[in-house]
Design an enzyme around this catalytic site. Structure first.
Site, PDB file in Angstrom:
ATOM      1  N   LYS A   1      85.840  62.203  39.082  1.00  0.00           N
ATOM      2  CA  LYS A   1      85.612  63.616  39.355  1.00  0.00           C
ATOM      3  C   LYS A   1      86.273  64.046  40.677  1.00  0.00           C
ATOM      4  O   LYS A   1      86.626  65.206  40.846  1.00  0.00           O
ATOM      5  CB  LYS A   1      84.119  63.915  39.426  1.00  0.00           C
ATOM      6  CG  LYS A   1      83.289  63.496  38.221  1.00  0.00           C
ATOM      7  CD  LYS A   1      83.596  64.317  36.991  1.00  0.00           C
ATOM      8  CE  LYS A   1      82.535  64.208  35.900  1.00  0.00           C
ATOM      9  NZ  LYS A   1      82.376  62.885  35.311  1.00  0.00           N
TER      10      LYS A   1
HETATM   11  C1  LIG Z   1      82.208  62.558  33.940  1.00  0.00           C
HETATM   12  C2  LIG Z   1      82.460  61.150  33.587  1.00  0.00           C
HETATM   13  C3  LIG Z   1      82.916  60.796  32.303  1.00  0.00           C
HETATM   14  C4  LIG Z   1      83.116  61.825  31.218  1.00  0.00           C
HETATM   15  O1  LIG Z   1      84.199  62.689  31.473  1.00  0.00           O
HETATM   16  P1  LIG Z   1      84.344  64.062  30.675  1.00  0.00           P
HETATM   17  O2  LIG Z   1      85.468  64.780  31.319  1.00  0.00           O
HETATM   18  O3  LIG Z   1      83.036  64.777  30.857  1.00  0.00           O
HETATM   19  O4  LIG Z   1      84.591  63.718  29.256  1.00  0.00           O
HETATM   20  C5  LIG Z   1      83.197  59.469  32.057  1.00  0.00           C
HETATM   21  N1  LIG Z   1      82.992  58.523  33.001  1.00  0.00           N
HETATM   22  C6  LIG Z   1      82.538  58.823  34.233  1.00  0.00           C
HETATM   23  C7  LIG Z   1      82.310  57.734  35.204  1.00  0.00           C
HETATM   24  C8  LIG Z   1      82.262  60.146  34.572  1.00  0.00           C
HETATM   25  O5  LIG Z   1      81.814  60.440  35.802  1.00  0.00           O
END
Ligand SMILES: *Cc1c(COP(=O)(O)O)cnc(C)c1O
Length: 494
Positions: A115
């Site tokens: 993120k």
């Molecule tokens: C948010 C997240 C996901 C999922 O990603 P999306 O964009 O919501 O599909 C997968 N793995 C981790 C560690 C995340 O923080």
């Protein structure tokens, strides 16, 4: 370039407006009217560049109302030296034990999850955009998080002038480390609140507050406006397109494929944001073959992508990959809009069915588009554990989410060059990772577990997590879902 809404095709806004507002008034998501195209020469031209320079080129294709200086300022600030603990920002490394598997490591940012790739940049994009679109307003960021977004957004927005940020997370639905990361958050403009519910409850609650006219008016009277740091905001998605373009360049540069050869991309998926960014990269002309959507036991997307019926009426599982414990994947709406030939009426119909019955079946046209671009699979908890162990024995330490993707990749049994998105540091989930490696849960507290993980794996604990131990806990309140709106007023003091 202009943006329109998945639920109202007549709308036409600039990227500044799309990013400032986060979501369209009628509840639709902003999408580019046309996906920009990169020629072969342009892709070739990205190869010798640094991550930041690649980012500037890609972003300028989408954010056409930003000046070159503004894009420079945003990118240089977001990815400046010292923020990411890998010089390459998003390095591609080989996956040991496979011939053609490679890992795109997206977790070297300040909160140790992918993120950060977008949420370090979003505050720059948002404050630049809002200066133009909504000058003098204080921007209130509301976030629903399944664990990683919340912390990454808090870090990105902390003490950014003219912004406030409030994060809701499911009290029982995040890892101990994730909870501690949020409860100890520093900053004058931040607040964090746990809710008695799961991620979908948090997300629905935030969406409701967000689109409630009366709430909006109350904010306006106080010279404030909402925006979103969730992946419904276009400003979250566009930075993610960059790393798929960048990864292709690295694959060529590292000799993993020849220029023009296609690669598959496997993404551990929750809200469908990360994999959708890969779809945009593919549509831009980056040589990508299949986009492989990897799910955990909450495999609503596996079923949807294989049958065409989306059905959220199913058991919700709390798994060891909590950031993927999601039954309503918001960004799917954007994909459906593109694959339907931009049919906003059709999308409104699906979304109405989803909110009223929890279920819809897409047209043959959409299904054909899915078959052309996507594959899907899922990994059970047992498989995830075994994959962490096997991958570790082969020489790579993967977190629980990344292991879901590795497992799905192995089941595909493909010999095409593949990148697997690694979305979190294993140190964010030390208990699950250690349990998988050792065959039993260690009887240690969270921090001792990270030290044990470091010892067992002979890898280093990331600094941002090591620093948590001595931070004071600031936010401990747990609220009913029905009180979320009041939490917002309390935090804003209005
Ligand atoms: C948010 C997240 C996901 C999922 O990603 P999306 O964009 O919501 O599909 C997968 N793995 C981790 C560690 C995340 O923080």
């Amino acid at each position: 370039m202009f943006y329109t809404s998945t639920r109202n095709k007549n709308l036409r806004v600039t990227s500044s407006e799309a990013i400032t507002k986060g979501i369209s008034d009628e509840g639709g998501l902003f999408v580019p009217e046309e996906i920009p195209h990169l020629t072969e020469d342009e892709i070739m031209g990205l190869i010798p560049l640094s991550y930041k320079e690649r980012a500037k080129k890609i972003l300028s294709l989408y954010l056409t109302d930003f000046t070159e200086e503004e894009i420079n300022y945003c990118v240089e600030g977001a990815y400046r030296d010292g923020k990411f603990s890998s010089e390459k920002i998003a390095p591609v490394v080989d996956l040991p034990g496979t011939d053609n598997g490679h890992i795109l490591e997206l977790f070297w940012g300040p909160t140790c999850a992918f993120k950060d790739m977008a949420l370090q940049l979003l505050p720059y994009l948002l404050t630049t955009a809002s200066k133009r679109f909504a000058p003098d307003k204080e921007i209130v960021i509301l976030v629903a998080t399944s664990g990683d977004t919340g912390k990454a957004a808090l870090e990105g927005f902390k003490d950014v002038p003219h912004t406030r940020i409030l994060v809701f997370y499911p009290d029982q639905g995040v890892s101990a480390m994730q909870k501690l990361q949020m409860q100890t958050q520093a900053g004058e403009n931040v607040a964090v609140c746990a809710i008695k519910g799961n991620f979908d409850d948090a997300q629905s609650g935030v969406k409701k507050i967000f689109t409630d006219k009366a709430v909006g008016e109350k904010l306006a009277q106080n010279n404030m406006m909402f925006s979103s740091a969730n992946s419904i905001n276009w400003g979250r998605l566009v930075p993610q397109v960059v790393y798929y373009c960048s990864a292709y360049c690295d694959m060529v540069e590292q000799g993993n494929l020849y220029f023009g050869e296609k690669m598959d991309v496997v993404v551990p998926t929750g809200n469908f944001g990360n994999i959708l960014a890969a779809y945009y990269a593919k549509k831009m002309g980056v040589p990508i073959n299949l986009l492989v959507c990897a799910s955990n036991s909450n495999n609503v997307l596996t079923d949807f992508l294989t049958t065409g019926t989306y059905d959220r009426n199913r058991k919700f599982y709390t798994t060891t990959s909590p950031s993927m414990d999601i039954l309503i994947s918001s960004n799917l709406e954007r994909l459906l809009f593109h694959l339907s030939g931009e049919n906003d009426e059709e999308i409104r119909g699906y979304m109405k069915l989803l909110s009223e019955t929890g279920k819809y079946t897409v047209s043959d046209e959409i299904m054909a588009g899915i078959k052309e671009n996507f594959a899907a699979g899922y990994s059970t908890e047992d498989e995830d554990r075994d994959t962490i162990k096997e991958t570790f024995d082969n020489g790579y330490l993967a977190d629980t989410h990344t292991a879901v993707a590795i497992n799905v990749y192995k089941k595909l049994d493909s010999d095409r060059p593949t990148i697997i998105a690694s979305t979190a540091s294993p140190y964010k989930f030390p208990k699950s990772v250690l349990t998988a490696i050792l065959g039993q849960a260690p009887d240690l507290d969270e921090f001792d577990m990270t030290e044990e993980l470091s010892r067992v794996s002979t890898t280093k604990m990331p600094l941002p997590l090591a620093g948590l131990k001595n931070r004071p806990v600031r936010f401990t309140s747990v609220s009913e879902i029905s009180d979320m709106e009041q939490c917002v007023y309390d935090m804003l003091g209005i």
